[in-house]
Design an enzyme around this catalytic site. Structure first.
Site, PDB file in Angstrom:
ATOM      1  N   PHE A 139     -16.507  10.941  11.870  1.00  0.00           N
ATOM      2  CA  PHE A 139     -17.890  10.753  11.419  1.00  0.00           C
ATOM      3  C   PHE A 139     -18.026  10.779   9.903  1.00  0.00           C
ATOM      4  CE2 PHE A 139     -18.003  12.554  15.681  1.00  0.00           C
ATOM      5  CZ  PHE A 139     -18.843  11.665  16.336  1.00  0.00           C
ATOM      6  N   LYS A 179       0.838  -1.207   0.000  1.00  0.00           N
ATOM      7  CA  LYS A 179       0.000   0.000   0.000  1.00  0.00           C
ATOM      8  C   LYS A 179       0.869   1.251   0.000  1.00  0.00           C
ATOM      9  CE  LYS A 179      -4.047  -0.102   2.291  1.00  0.00           C
ATOM     10  NZ  LYS A 179      -5.050  -0.053   3.370  1.00  0.00           N
ATOM     11  N   PHE A 229     -32.060   9.263   5.946  1.00  0.00           N
ATOM     12  CA  PHE A 229     -31.935   7.881   6.433  1.00  0.00           C
ATOM     13  C   PHE A 229     -33.276   7.170   6.578  1.00  0.00           C
ATOM     14  CE2 PHE A 229     -27.564   8.724   6.933  1.00  0.00           C
ATOM     15  CZ  PHE A 229     -26.947   7.492   7.017  1.00  0.00           C
ATOM     16  N   LYS A 249     -20.144  -3.607  12.274  1.00  0.00           N
ATOM     17  CA  LYS A 249     -19.220  -3.916  13.378  1.00  0.00           C
ATOM     18  C   LYS A 249     -19.479  -3.006  14.589  1.00  0.00           C
ATOM     19  CE  LYS A 249     -15.113  -1.068  12.610  1.00  0.00           C
ATOM     20  NZ  LYS A 249     -15.453  -0.072  13.608  1.00  0.00           N
ATOM     21  N   GLU A 265     -17.990   7.142   3.904  1.00  0.00           N
ATOM     22  CA  GLU A 265     -17.324   6.726   2.674  1.00  0.00           C
ATOM     23  C   GLU A 265     -18.187   7.163   1.496  1.00  0.00           C
ATOM     24  OE1 GLU A 265     -16.047   2.598   2.451  1.00  0.00           O
ATOM     25  OE2 GLU A 265     -15.380   2.747   4.516  1.00  0.00           O
ATOM     26  N   CYS A 294     -18.419  -0.121   8.923  1.00  0.00           N
ATOM     27  CA  CYS A 294     -18.723   0.581  10.175  1.00  0.00           C
ATOM     28  C   CYS A 294     -20.002   0.121  10.852  1.00  0.00           C
ATOM     29  CB  CYS A 294     -18.769   2.081   9.921  1.00  0.00           C
ATOM     30  SG  CYS A 294     -17.142   2.743   9.583  1.00  0.00           S
TER      31      CYS A 294
HETATM   32  P1  NAD Z   1      -8.942   0.277   7.002  1.00  0.00           P
HETATM   33  O1  NAD Z   1      -8.905  -1.163   7.275  1.00  0.00           O
HETATM   34  O2  NAD Z   1      -9.339   0.778   5.649  1.00  0.00           O
HETATM   35  O3  NAD Z   1      -7.508   0.936   7.320  1.00  0.00           O
HETATM   36  C1  NAD Z   1      -6.733   0.609   8.412  1.00  0.00           C
HETATM   37  C2  NAD Z   1      -5.272   0.707   7.973  1.00  0.00           C
HETATM   38  O4  NAD Z   1      -4.427   0.542   9.115  1.00  0.00           O
HETATM   39  C3  NAD Z   1      -4.853  -0.374   6.976  1.00  0.00           C
HETATM   40  O5  NAD Z   1      -4.282   0.248   5.833  1.00  0.00           O
HETATM   41  C4  NAD Z   1      -3.821  -1.213   7.738  1.00  0.00           C
HETATM   42  O6  NAD Z   1      -2.809  -1.731   6.903  1.00  0.00           O
HETATM   43  C5  NAD Z   1      -3.285  -0.197   8.714  1.00  0.00           C
HETATM   44  N1  NAD Z   1      -2.643  -0.764   9.919  1.00  0.00           N
HETATM   45  C6  NAD Z   1      -3.091  -1.768  10.706  1.00  0.00           C
HETATM   46  N2  NAD Z   1      -2.237  -1.993  11.722  1.00  0.00           N
HETATM   47  C7  NAD Z   1      -1.230  -1.106  11.569  1.00  0.00           C
HETATM   48  C8  NAD Z   1      -0.047  -0.831  12.302  1.00  0.00           C
HETATM   49  N3  NAD Z   1       0.244  -1.539  13.403  1.00  0.00           N
HETATM   50  N4  NAD Z   1       0.778   0.132  11.850  1.00  0.00           N
HETATM   51  C9  NAD Z   1       0.480   0.829  10.731  1.00  0.00           C
HETATM   52  N5  NAD Z   1      -0.634   0.627  10.005  1.00  0.00           N
HETATM   53  C10 NAD Z   1      -1.487  -0.326  10.412  1.00  0.00           C
HETATM   54  O7  NAD Z   1      -9.897   0.902   8.122  1.00  0.00           O
HETATM   55  P2  NAD Z   1     -10.779   2.235   8.024  1.00  0.00           P
HETATM   56  O8  NAD Z   1     -12.047   1.961   7.310  1.00  0.00           O
HETATM   57  O9  NAD Z   1      -9.914   3.344   7.583  1.00  0.00           O
HETATM   58  O10 NAD Z   1     -11.157   2.430   9.564  1.00  0.00           O
HETATM   59  C11 NAD Z   1     -10.203   2.845  10.516  1.00  0.00           C
HETATM   60  C12 NAD Z   1     -10.934   3.197  11.801  1.00  0.00           C
HETATM   61  O11 NAD Z   1     -11.815   4.313  11.580  1.00  0.00           O
HETATM   62  C13 NAD Z   1     -11.824   2.075  12.336  1.00  0.00           C
HETATM   63  O12 NAD Z   1     -11.801   2.109  13.730  1.00  0.00           O
HETATM   64  C14 NAD Z   1     -13.200   2.462  11.834  1.00  0.00           C
HETATM   65  O13 NAD Z   1     -14.224   1.951  12.642  1.00  0.00           O
HETATM   66  C15 NAD Z   1     -13.146   3.963  11.931  1.00  0.00           C
HETATM   67  N6  NAD Z   1     -14.054   4.662  11.025  1.00  0.00           N
HETATM   68  C16 NAD Z   1     -14.199   4.232   9.736  1.00  0.00           C
HETATM   69  C17 NAD Z   1     -15.031   4.941   8.870  1.00  0.00           C
HETATM   70  C18 NAD Z   1     -15.212   4.485   7.440  1.00  0.00           C
HETATM   71  O14 NAD Z   1     -16.116   5.019   6.784  1.00  0.00           O
HETATM   72  N7  NAD Z   1     -14.420   3.567   6.934  1.00  0.00           N
HETATM   73  C19 NAD Z   1     -15.716   6.085   9.316  1.00  0.00           C
HETATM   74  C20 NAD Z   1     -15.511   6.500  10.624  1.00  0.00           C
HETATM   75  C21 NAD Z   1     -14.694   5.782  11.472  1.00  0.00           C
END
Ligand code: NAD
Length: 439
Positions: free
Chosen positions: A150, A35, A250, A264, A153, A261
């Site tokens: 908040f 990545k 909604f 989970k 995507e 999100c």
């Molecule tokens: P994701 O899986 O897309 O990204 C997480 C990233 O962290 C990955 O690229 C992974 O390789 C990296 N990672 C994991 N362990 C690591 C480490 N030890 N060191 C460095 N990098 C590491 O997840 P996401 O969708 O971006 O979500 C991240 C957080 O944000 C979650 O807690 C999620 O609940 C929250 N969140 C997500 C959204 C959404 O729309 N996706 C919205 C709000 C909050």
């Protein structure tokens, strides 16, 4: 300000890029080498509207870099965001292993005062635990701020640039002040920065997602009732949404929510409640309704074509869990396609952004159409699973010409029943009377 964002996924990449665009010097860290290599070479591993241009601009203006070296990134930054994944563990509770691995690496690398910002969605009390974890790993001073995200995507860049609100949790005035400074350029239009204790900040994130998920499940239940009782959920939705206390957002019924999100976060809050000796009955109901809703079209497909779908071909339009993203985590399309395949059906799929993701999930088990029309060639039916704009006004005559039979199962209610009737389709949707009869 010098900022590190650990975790360059859907959230971290958007947060890091937008903070760079706000004039900060940002380094995004990920332990996924492929990545990071891709990002360093100018690629973007996810599809998110507007993100690539923003990354390109901030990279070329040298405010945004990518690395796998967390220690170096922490040493050169004042503020370190934790934006790693917190997926559901096997028992439904949030799996915090990525968070703790990151916290330990931050503590090891610290060589002076740092602000550590918890951006990942984490159970209530995690930011307090983070303080203990960092304290055990470093002798240097630090502040911790809980800062749930908040963004949605599909509209993530806009949401971060113009948030409805920013929530900051914690009781460390210096750390809160520094994080506030980072957000000030994004709240010029008057959105509040709400400062509260860490536990309330963490709870705000779960409560918001669970309420939104609950609204969707509630409407889906109403839609299923409408279908049985001969009412039209579109009219019901309009009637409900006009009430200022309810509002219009909604309330759109469909084949359920997915993504990384809502599912989970529901699971996690249910587990958090159990841990506190309570039952989260509303949230459990939202989850159960959604589980059933994802496959609500299957009995109707079986009614039309029989349980055995051998020799039947289905076009599936839309694979991502929602439009404007390539994210297929928990997408209803995955369950529908698996069910069609397991009953012997063939599937030709089309999605404007998620085809690569789909290949990782289905491999050679389905065919990948060059265009949405290509998917329709010889299809017995179209199943619409994601409401991408480009599917909303198709060429109905061309669709009919391509299909073996003009049958549409619309999982997102994007077509007008009247138009479908006039165009000669058999049309099945969610919570609305069916159109046309089998011929
Ligand atoms: P994701 O899986 O897309 O990204 C997480 C990233 O962290 C990955 O690229 C992974 O390789 C990296 N990672 C994991 N362990 C690591 C480490 N030890 N060191 C460095 N990098 C590491 O997840 P996401 O969708 O971006 O979500 C991240 C957080 O944000 C979650 O807690 C999620 O609940 C929250 N969140 C997500 C959204 C959404 O729309 N996706 C919205 C709000 C909050």
């Amino acid at each position: 300000m010098k900022v590190a964002v650990v975790g360059a996924g859907y959230v971290g990449l958007v947060v890091g890029t937008c903070l760079a665009d706000g004039g900060n010097d940002v380094v995004c860290v990920d332990n996924d080498e492929a990545k990071v290599k891709m990002l360093q070479a100018g690629g973007v591993p996810i599809y998110e509207r507007g993100l690539k241009d923003l990354i390109d601009r901030n990279r070329s203006e040298e405010r945004l870099r990518f690395t796998t070296d967390i220690a170096g990134a922490v040493r050169e930054s004042l503020v370190v965001f934790i934006a790693v994944g917190t997926p559901a563990g096997s028992d439904g509770a949030a799996d915090l292993s990525q968070v703790w691995a990151t916290a330990d690496a931050i503590a090891r690398a610290m060589d002076g005062y740092r602000v550590v910002v918890m951006k990942s969605t984490v159970p209530v009390g995690t930011s307090e635990a983070l303080i203990g974890r960092l304290r055990a790993g470093t002798k240097h001073r630090f502040g911790v701020v809980s800062n749930p995200e908040f963004l949605k995507e599909g509209a993530a860049v806009d949401d971060f640039m113009r948030p409805d609100r920013v929530v900051l949790g914690g009781d460390d005035a210096r750390a809160i002040g520094l994080v506030k400074e980072l957000y000030e350029p994004f709240v010029r239009s008057g959105s509040p920065i709400l400062v509260m204790d860490g536990r309330s900040a963490e709870m705000t994130k779960y409560a918001s997602n669970c309420l939104l998920a609950g609204r969707i499940s509630f409407m889906n239940e109403i839609a299923n009732l409408c279908h049985k009782l001969g009412a039209d959920v579109d009219r019901v939705r309009e009637g409900m949404g006009a009430d200022g206390r309810i509002g219009r957002a909604f309330l759109f019924p469909g084949i359920g929510f997915g993504g990384s999100c809502f599912p989970k976060d529901l699971d996690a809050l249910i587990r958090i409640a159990q841990g506190a000796g309570l039952d989260a009955r509303m949230i459990e109901a939202a989850r159960e309704v959604n589980r059933a809703q994802k496959t609500i079209l299957l009995p109707r497909i079986a009614e039309r074509f029989g349980e055995n779908l051998a020799g039947r071909r289905f076009a599936v339009w839309g694979l991502a869990f929602k439009p404007q993203t390539d994210d297929m985590r928990e997408a209803p399309a995955v369950e529908i396609i698996n069910a069609l395949l397991s009953r012997g059906g063939e599937v030709a799929a089309s999605d404007p952004a998620a085809m690569e993701q789909a290949r990782k999930i289905f491999g050679g088990r389905i065919s990948y159409a060059k265009s949405c029309y290509d998917a329709l060639r010889g299809a017995d039916a179209l199943v619409l699973a994601t409401e991408w704009n480009e599917f909303r006004r198709p060429d109905y005559a061309r669709m009919k010409d391509l299909m073996r039979s003009p049958v549409v199962f619309d999982g997102r209610n994007i077509y007008s029943r009247k138009i479908m009737e006039e165009a000669g389709f058999e049309y099945y949707s969610i919570g609305r009377p069916d159109v046309g009869t089998p011929r």
